[in-house]
Every structure is written in structure tokens, then in C-alpha cells.
Motif scaffolding. Structure first.
Motif, PDB file in Angstrom:
ATOM      1  N   VAL A 340       0.865  -1.192   0.000  1.00  0.00           N
ATOM      2  CA  VAL A 340       0.000   0.000   0.000  1.00  0.00           C
ATOM      3  C   VAL A 340       0.898   1.237   0.000  1.00  0.00           C
ATOM      4  CG1 VAL A 340      -1.778   1.289   1.241  1.00  0.00           C
ATOM      5  CG2 VAL A 340      -1.797  -1.207   1.318  1.00  0.00           C
ATOM      6  N   PRO A 341       0.670   2.175  -0.934  1.00  0.00           N
ATOM      7  CA  PRO A 341      -0.221   2.109  -2.095  1.00  0.00           C
ATOM      8  C   PRO A 341       0.206   1.010  -3.070  1.00  0.00           C
ATOM      9  CG  PRO A 341       0.442   4.372  -1.634  1.00  0.00           C
ATOM     10  CD  PRO A 341       1.328   3.494  -0.828  1.00  0.00           C
ATOM     11  N   ALA A 342      -0.762   0.501  -3.840  1.00  0.00           N
ATOM     12  CA  ALA A 342      -0.507  -0.659  -4.682  1.00  0.00           C
ATOM     13  C   ALA A 342       0.357  -0.365  -5.893  1.00  0.00           C
ATOM     14  CB  ALA A 342      -1.834  -1.258  -5.136  1.00  0.00           C
ATOM     15  N   SER A 343       0.295   0.865  -6.421  1.00  0.00           N
ATOM     16  CA  SER A 343       1.015   1.112  -7.668  1.00  0.00           C
ATOM     17  C   SER A 343       1.591   2.516  -7.791  1.00  0.00           C
ATOM     18  CB  SER A 343       0.095   0.850  -8.860  1.00  0.00           C
ATOM     19  OG  SER A 343      -1.058   1.678  -8.804  1.00  0.00           O
ATOM     20  N   THR A 344       1.558   3.279  -6.717  1.00  0.00           N
ATOM     21  CA  THR A 344       2.108   4.634  -6.738  1.00  0.00           C
ATOM     22  C   THR A 344       2.940   4.858  -5.486  1.00  0.00           C
ATOM     23  OG1 THR A 344       0.148   5.536  -5.618  1.00  0.00           O
ATOM     24  CG2 THR A 344       0.145   5.554  -8.037  1.00  0.00           C
ATOM     25  N   PRO A 345       3.889   5.787  -5.527  1.00  0.00           N
ATOM     26  CA  PRO A 345       4.686   6.062  -4.329  1.00  0.00           C
ATOM     27  C   PRO A 345       3.807   6.533  -3.170  1.00  0.00           C
ATOM     28  CG  PRO A 345       5.716   6.998  -6.272  1.00  0.00           C
ATOM     29  CD  PRO A 345       4.338   6.574  -6.688  1.00  0.00           C
ATOM     30  N   ALA A 346       4.259   6.291  -1.970  1.00  0.00           N
ATOM     31  CA  ALA A 346       3.518   6.748  -0.797  1.00  0.00           C
ATOM     32  C   ALA A 346       3.557   8.273  -0.723  1.00  0.00           C
ATOM     33  CB  ALA A 346       4.140   6.164   0.464  1.00  0.00           C
ATOM     34  N   THR A 347       2.468   8.852  -0.276  1.00  0.00           N
ATOM     35  CA  THR A 347       2.408  10.303  -0.097  1.00  0.00           C
ATOM     36  C   THR A 347       3.356  10.714   1.033  1.00  0.00           C
ATOM     37  OG1 THR A 347       0.107  10.373  -0.812  1.00  0.00           O
ATOM     38  CG2 THR A 347       0.918  12.252   0.458  1.00  0.00           C
ATOM     39  N   PRO A 348       4.214  11.706   0.819  1.00  0.00           N
ATOM     40  CA  PRO A 348       5.150  12.116   1.883  1.00  0.00           C
ATOM     41  C   PRO A 348       4.409  12.491   3.168  1.00  0.00           C
ATOM     42  CG  PRO A 348       5.746  13.112  -0.213  1.00  0.00           C
ATOM     43  CD  PRO A 348       4.398  12.483  -0.417  1.00  0.00           C
ATOM     44  N   LEU A 349       5.036  12.220   4.280  1.00  0.00           N
ATOM     45  CA  LEU A 349       4.448  12.562   5.572  1.00  0.00           C
ATOM     46  C   LEU A 349       4.530  14.070   5.786  1.00  0.00           C
ATOM     47  CD1 LEU A 349       5.925   9.683   7.779  1.00  0.00           C
ATOM     48  CD2 LEU A 349       3.777   9.743   6.489  1.00  0.00           C
ATOM     49  N   GLY A 350       3.531  14.611   6.456  1.00  0.00           N
ATOM     50  CA  GLY A 350       3.473  16.050   6.678  1.00  0.00           C
ATOM     51  C   GLY A 350       4.062  16.455   8.012  1.00  0.00           C
ATOM     52  N   PRO A 351       4.983  17.384   8.029  1.00  0.00           N
ATOM     53  CA  PRO A 351       5.565  17.855   9.292  1.00  0.00           C
ATOM     54  C   PRO A 351       4.480  18.347  10.252  1.00  0.00           C
ATOM     55  CG  PRO A 351       6.824  18.671   7.438  1.00  0.00           C
ATOM     56  CD  PRO A 351       5.579  18.063   6.865  1.00  0.00           C
ATOM     57  N   GLY A 352       4.571  17.924  11.493  1.00  0.00           N
ATOM     58  CA  GLY A 352       3.609  18.336  12.510  1.00  0.00           C
ATOM     59  C   GLY A 352       2.366  17.481  12.559  1.00  0.00           C
ATOM     60  N   ALA A 353       2.190  16.572  11.589  1.00  0.00           N
ATOM     61  CA  ALA A 353       1.011  15.707  11.573  1.00  0.00           C
ATOM     62  C   ALA A 353       1.270  14.447  12.407  1.00  0.00           C
ATOM     63  CB  ALA A 353       0.641  15.328  10.143  1.00  0.00           C
ATOM     64  N   SER A 354       0.201  13.913  12.986  1.00  0.00           N
ATOM     65  CA  SER A 354       0.313  12.696  13.791  1.00  0.00           C
ATOM     66  C   SER A 354      -0.005  11.471  12.934  1.00  0.00           C
ATOM     67  CB  SER A 354      -0.649  12.753  14.975  1.00  0.00           C
ATOM     68  OG  SER A 354      -0.261  13.756  15.888  1.00  0.00           O
ATOM     69  N   TYR A 355       0.718  10.399  13.169  1.00  0.00           N
ATOM     70  CA  TYR A 355       0.539   9.151  12.427  1.00  0.00           C
ATOM     71  C   TYR A 355       0.603   7.966  13.390  1.00  0.00           C
ATOM     72  CZ  TYR A 355       1.515  12.100   8.371  1.00  0.00           C
ATOM     73  OH  TYR A 355       1.473  13.088   7.418  1.00  0.00           O
ATOM     74  N   HIS A 356       0.093   6.852  12.897  1.00  0.00           N
ATOM     75  CA  HIS A 356       0.044   5.613  13.663  1.00  0.00           C
ATOM     76  C   HIS A 356       1.064   4.650  13.059  1.00  0.00           C
ATOM     77  CE1 HIS A 356      -2.778   1.969  14.876  1.00  0.00           C
ATOM     78  NE2 HIS A 356      -1.535   1.801  15.285  1.00  0.00           N
ATOM     79  N   LEU A 357       2.019   4.205  13.844  1.00  0.00           N
ATOM     80  CA  LEU A 357       3.037   3.255  13.397  1.00  0.00           C
ATOM     81  C   LEU A 357       2.754   1.871  13.965  1.00  0.00           C
ATOM     82  CD1 LEU A 357       5.852   2.538  12.139  1.00  0.00           C
ATOM     83  CD2 LEU A 357       6.844   3.173  14.365  1.00  0.00           C
ATOM     84  N   THR A 358       2.713   0.882  13.091  1.00  0.00           N
ATOM     85  CA  THR A 358       2.609  -0.512  13.531  1.00  0.00           C
ATOM     86  C   THR A 358       3.690  -1.308  12.826  1.00  0.00           C
ATOM     87  OG1 THR A 358       0.222  -0.428  13.942  1.00  0.00           O
ATOM     88  CG2 THR A 358       1.197  -2.598  13.605  1.00  0.00           C
ATOM     89  N   VAL A 359       4.459  -2.055  13.585  1.00  0.00           N
ATOM     90  CA  VAL A 359       5.515  -2.899  13.035  1.00  0.00           C
ATOM     91  C   VAL A 359       5.282  -4.315  13.550  1.00  0.00           C
ATOM     92  CG1 VAL A 359       8.001  -3.292  12.877  1.00  0.00           C
ATOM     93  CG2 VAL A 359       7.113  -0.948  13.028  1.00  0.00           C
ATOM     94  N   LEU A 360       5.321  -5.286  12.637  1.00  0.00           N
ATOM     95  CA  LEU A 360       5.051  -6.677  12.992  1.00  0.00           C
ATOM     96  C   LEU A 360       6.249  -7.563  12.706  1.00  0.00           C
ATOM     97  CD1 LEU A 360       1.488  -7.056  11.375  1.00  0.00           C
ATOM     98  CD2 LEU A 360       2.044  -6.317  13.710  1.00  0.00           C
ATOM     99  N   GLN A 361       6.615  -8.362  13.663  1.00  0.00           N
ATOM    100  CA  GLN A 361       7.656  -9.362  13.430  1.00  0.00           C
ATOM    101  C   GLN A 361       7.154 -10.361  12.391  1.00  0.00           C
ATOM    102  OE1 GLN A 361       9.233 -11.144  16.933  1.00  0.00           O
ATOM    103  NE2 GLN A 361      10.334 -12.733  15.824  1.00  0.00           N
ATOM    104  N   ASP A 362       5.889 -10.665  12.456  1.00  0.00           N
ATOM    105  CA  ASP A 362       5.166 -11.417  11.447  1.00  0.00           C
ATOM    106  C   ASP A 362       3.699 -11.196  11.742  1.00  0.00           C
ATOM    107  OD1 ASP A 362       4.514 -13.155   9.339  1.00  0.00           O
ATOM    108  OD2 ASP A 362       6.242 -14.421   9.758  1.00  0.00           O
ATOM    109  N   VAL A 363       2.832 -11.747  10.949  1.00  0.00           N
ATOM    110  CA  VAL A 363       1.404 -11.495  11.131  1.00  0.00           C
ATOM    111  C   VAL A 363       1.002 -11.790  12.573  1.00  0.00           C
ATOM    112  CG1 VAL A 363      -0.907 -12.224  10.488  1.00  0.00           C
ATOM    113  CG2 VAL A 363       0.844 -11.959   8.736  1.00  0.00           C
ATOM    114  N   GLY A 364       0.382 -10.821  13.222  1.00  0.00           N
ATOM    115  CA  GLY A 364      -0.092 -11.016  14.582  1.00  0.00           C
ATOM    116  C   GLY A 364       0.960 -10.860  15.655  1.00  0.00           C
ATOM    117  N   LEU A 365       2.152 -10.407  15.303  1.00  0.00           N
ATOM    118  CA  LEU A 365       3.238 -10.312  16.281  1.00  0.00           C
ATOM    119  C   LEU A 365       3.773  -8.887  16.316  1.00  0.00           C
ATOM    120  CD1 LEU A 365       5.101 -13.585  15.267  1.00  0.00           C
ATOM    121  CD2 LEU A 365       3.438 -13.307  17.108  1.00  0.00           C
ATOM    122  N   GLN A 366       3.169  -8.060  17.145  1.00  0.00           N
ATOM    123  CA  GLN A 366       3.513  -6.644  17.176  1.00  0.00           C
ATOM    124  C   GLN A 366       4.871  -6.371  17.824  1.00  0.00           C
ATOM    125  OE1 GLN A 366       0.476  -4.369  19.121  1.00  0.00           O
ATOM    126  NE2 GLN A 366      -0.978  -4.514  17.423  1.00  0.00           N
TER     127      GLN A 366
END
Length: 498
Positions: A340-366
Motif C-alpha cells: 500500500v499504495p498498490a502502484s504509486t509512491p507513498a504520499t510524503p508525511l506532513g511535518p507536525g502531523a500525527s501518524y500511527h506506526l505498527t511494526v510486525l515481526q510477522d502477522v499477529g506479532l507486534q
């Protein structure tokens, strides 16, 4: 560069950590350029999902990695016809997938792959059928029982709950003589009825799954009303109320817990720094997400792994090693691809904006699930992040049978005897890691590591110990403790191989 046609993706490092789990993921085998097997390189350009070939066999993946779902289109068995393109039978190779009604799922999909998507546990039936049970001579009941069996035969559930497909089923077993429904536990029946929540285990829409739906009933069916009536009748026969079934805790174990966890503010070593480097603590990762603040936590495929608000999702091929912290946002390091996105570059992150980060060792393993403000520096972690994947011990559970990753055992979580010098070939001085056969009943593990853990579908396992839940020091350096009782009451905790 020459690449091997064999590779294994890690089952959510669950299987690796467990050593006897049935969880492996697979990606594709051959690639080109300097990238790992299964990857496509574009001279620094982004690699998208469409640029890589899906892994379709356990032999093609790294050990102990979850193999993501894919479609398998095959010629129909002799005497059968297919409804797919060119008369073929097309099946979602996923635990929640189904083949065409009236056909047998193991004939049209790899159960070895499916079992990498759930920990498989070989367990005895809840109880046998009484040969004097009057239902055996009730023609109407036996007709419904046979219909329900045929429904399940066409689904991925058969891979773990049909001894014909797995050798020793995981508790309930549709291949049993008599009334196979008796082998199902009360909590499993609550799932079947749809009264107990199992939504975090994922599902396909019925229109894309040969008409099989599990929204109204936990067990997939092409006739939800009929399946619900059948299972509710069994619930009543057992003297269980619908309220009692609704009171069964949601299925999913850690998958459910992670699904409802509220992301905290990112701490030291977590977030995306002003340069775009993504940071997390702990071991290496196979999935990295940046989502809009307020998005749901990512779950399991096929329908929960790309929640609304997903801005960027980076996947690692099952053929490649996981990525260490420090990946640059919007890039695809060798062995990875952008989903994601499937076929275009990711939209750059905006300074000062809040985002949610999730990193998984594998599916279901945060490894990380937090909210950060882009543009702010990421404080250094108190300890350096591990750069190699460490063994993990959980993954999406089997639909109704508790997910477990060791051979059948009735041993309590009672610990082990003090380490004794040992000379078992292939093991350390206490016998850990020595090859063994026979599972929990094995007599080959004669040292301090006295328990034999064998991965389903394999004949050889390794020696380890039980009891690490109460005494973590039992596990050698680099090994992890997996508490099987979290999924199956009465089962032990074991030290799992790196």
C-alpha cells in the motif's frame, strides 16, 4: 545471479519459536538482480506487490514464516467439473478459504501452506460417541450431520480438523465414525454457532469464496441459516444457553488482544524521524505500517491486514530475511515490496502531523503500535534494537482448536530437573536442540532438555524443556518461552528454538 528454486518464509516466527507450530509463510523462489529470491529490482525504483511472484509452497519459503494467501487454480479431479476459468477449480489457499461446494479442500489447495497460517495442535477429541446414542438412528439428524461435514470438507478447516488430511486432527475431527460433532468442545461449538466472537480470525466475503460465509456462523457455510439451526440445536442438546455461548471470550488469543490495544505515544526508539527513517525496538520485522492517526490496528489477511487509513504498508517476501529498524519510509529494500499504495509512491508525511506506526515481526506479532508526530526527533532507544529475528511464540489460532506448537502432551507446566551435562548429538551440554522423534512421548531426550517438540507434518523435532513460564532461566540464551496454556488449558510452556 543464480537463485535457488527453494526457499521458506517464516511462519509468523511462531513456528520458528515454537519449533513445532504449523505456521510458515511463503513467497516466491527466483528473482533477479541483487535482490533476494522472489524479489524484483528496478534500479532503485519501488517494488510493488505486482512485481513479485507469490510463494505457493512450503518448500519455497523460509522456515517458520507465515505464507500469505494466494489463489490456486487446478484441473478438476476425475469425474468432477470446475467453475473457474477454463473449467478449472480455483481456491483461496488460506485457513478461511474454501473450494467449490461438494469438493474436498485438500484436493485443491496445499494444507501444508494453510497450516503455516495457524498454529496446529494435534489433540484428542473432546469425547467419543456413545454407541447407544439415539441420534445414530435418527435419519434427519444424521442427514444434517453429513451435510455439515461436507460443508467443512470444502473449507480450509479440513486441513487441521480432518485426520485424512493431517494424520491426527486438532481436537474435533470430521473423519471420525459415529457423531463427529461430539469431538467438538463447548467453546468450539459456541464459535460454530456464531455466538462467540471469532471475527479477528479473518474471512472472505461469501461472493468471493464460492458462497461460503462465516459472518453469521463461525464455521463457513453456503447456507448460514441451516448451519446456525444445526449448531444451535446441538447447543441446546448439551444444555448450554445462548447467553453462555456469547460469554465465551473472543477467539484469537494475542491476535484479539493486539486488535483492541490502544496505540500509545511512541517512546524511545519508536517513530519516523525527520529523515524518514522508521524506528522500532526489538527484533527485525516482516511488516511495517504507517497509518492515519485513529486507524484500526492491522490484523490478519485476507480482510483485516489493510485497515482503512493505511498510508504505507511494506511487506517482506517470505524468501527474504526480515528488516532491521531504520528502513526509510516509502522505499523497498531488497527482499521487500510495497503493498500500500498498490502502484504509486507513498504520499510524503506532513511535518507536525500525527501518524500511527505498527511494526510486525510477522502477522499477529507486534513490535510497535504507537502514535508519533512527524518532524520530531526520535529519542534513542535505551538498548540497541536486535537486528536478527528472534523466536516468537504466537500466531493466529486455529478456528476452534487452541493453537499450539508442540506435539500432543498432557505434561503439566511443572518445570524440569537441574541441568545435567549431556552428550546428545546435535544438542548443547544440556541436550537443548538435539534432534528427536515421537513428540511428547519420546524417550530420546534423556538430558535436562527432556521434552521433544515436533513440528506438525515433520518427523524430527528437537529436545527442550517445559516450565519456563514459572522459571524463565530454564531457557538457554537466545531461546524464547512459549506458553501453550494461553491457548489450551493444562498445556505446558516450553523453551523454543531460535
Amino acid at each position: 545471479m543464480t537463485c535457488s528454486s527453494t526457499w521458506c518464509d517464516e511462519v509468523p516466527r511462531l513456528a520458528r519459536s515454537i519449533g513445532s507450530a504449523a505456521v510458515c509463510w511463503f513467497a516466491v523462489a527466483c528473482g533477479n538482480g541483487a535482490g533476494p529470491t522472489g524479489s524484483t529490482t528496478h534500479g532503485g525504483a519501488i517494488t510493488y506487490r505486482a512485481d513479485v511472484q507469490a510463494v505457493t509452497s512450503v518448500a519455497s519459503a523460509l522456515p517458520h514464516v507465515f505464507i500469505p494467501p494466494f489463489d490456486d487454480c487446478r484441473e478438476p479431479m476425475t469425474g468432477q467439473k470446475g467453475d473457474g476459468p477454463g473449467g478449472k477449480v480455483c481456491t483461496h489457499v488460506m485457513i478461511s478459504g474454501a473450494t467449490e461446494p461438494g469438493k474436498y479442500f485438500p484436493d485443491y489447495a496445499s494444507c501444508d501452506v494453510v497450516r503455516t497460517q495457524r498454529p496446529y495442535w494435534s489433540a484428542d477429541p473432546t469425547k467419543p460417541t456413545d454407541p447407544k446414542d439415539p441420534r445414530l438412528s435418527d435419519a434427519a439428524f444424521m442427514t444434517e450431520l453429513g451435510w455439515a461435514k461436507q460443508q467443512i470438507e470444502a473449507t480450509g478447516c479440513a486441513c487441521c480438523h480432518d485426520a485424512r488430511a493431517v494424520g491426527h486432527a486438532s481436537q474435533w475431527d470430521i473423519s471420525l465414525d459415529g457423531i463427529w460433532l461430539d469431538s467438538l468442545s463447548d467453546s468450539g461449538l459456541a464459535l460454530f454457532t456464531g455466538l462467540a466472537d471469532s471475527s479477528v480470525l479473518g474471512a472472505y466475503p461469501s461472493a468471493a469464496n464460492h458462497g461460503f460465509d462465516r459472518a453469521a456462523t463461525g464455521i463457513p457455510s453456503t447456507d448460514s441459516a441451516r448451519m446456525k439451526a444445526f449448531t444451535l440445536a446441538e447447543l441446546a442438546r448439551r444444555g448450554l444457553s445462548e447467553d453462555a455461548a456469547r460469554a465465551v471470550p473472543p477467539f484469537g488469543g494475542p491476535i484479539y488482544t493486539e486488535s483492541v490495544a490502544v496505540p500509545a505515544p511512541c517512546g524511545a526508539g519508536e517513530g519516523v524521524d525527520p529523515s524518514g527513517a522508521v524506528h522500532w525496538n526489538g527484533t527485525s520485522a516482516r511488516y511495517v505500517y504507517v497509518l492515519a492517526a485513529g486507524s484500526k490496528n492491522p490484523g490478519v489477511p485476507p480482510n483485516l491486514d489493510k485497515p482503512d487509513g493505511t498510508l504505507w504498508k511494506l511487506d517482506v517476501l517470505a524468501s527474504a530475511e526480515p528488516l532491521a529498524s531504520g528502513v526509510m519510509f516509502g522505499t523497498t529494500p531488497p527482499g521487500s515490496f510495497q503493498d500500500v499504495p498498490a502502484s504509486t509512491p507513498a504520499t510524503p508525511l506532513g511535518p507536525g502531523a500525527s501518524y500511527h506506526l505498527t511494526v510486525l515481526q510477522d502477522v499477529g506479532l507486534q513490535l510497535a503500535n504507537c502514535v508519533f508526530t512527524f518532524g520530531s526527533a526520535v529519542p534513542a532507544a535505551t538498548t540497541p534494537p536486535v537486528t536478527t529475528a528472534a523466536p516468537v511464540s504466537t500466531a493466529p489460532p486455529v478456528t476452534t482448536a487452541p493453537p499450539v506448537t508442540t506435539a500432543p502432551s498432557s505434561a503439566p507446566d511443572a518445570g524440569t530437573t537441574p541441568p545435567v551435562a549431556c552428550g546428545l548429538p546435535g544438542g548443547d551440554t544440556n541436550g537443548f536442540g538435539a534432534p528427536c522423534n515421537g513428540g511428547a512421548t519420546s524417550t530420546e531426550c534423556t538430558c535436562a532438555a527432556s521434552y521433544c517438540a515436533v513440528q506438525p507434518g515433520q518427523t524430527t523435532g528437537y529436545c527442550t524443556v517445559t516450565g519456563c513460564k514459572t522459571d524463565a532461566s530454564l531457557c538457554p540464551s537466545g531461546w524464547s518461552c512459549f506458553d501453550i496454556s494461553m491457548f489450551a488449558a493444562g498445556q505446558p510452556s516450553i523453551c523454543t528454538h531460535p
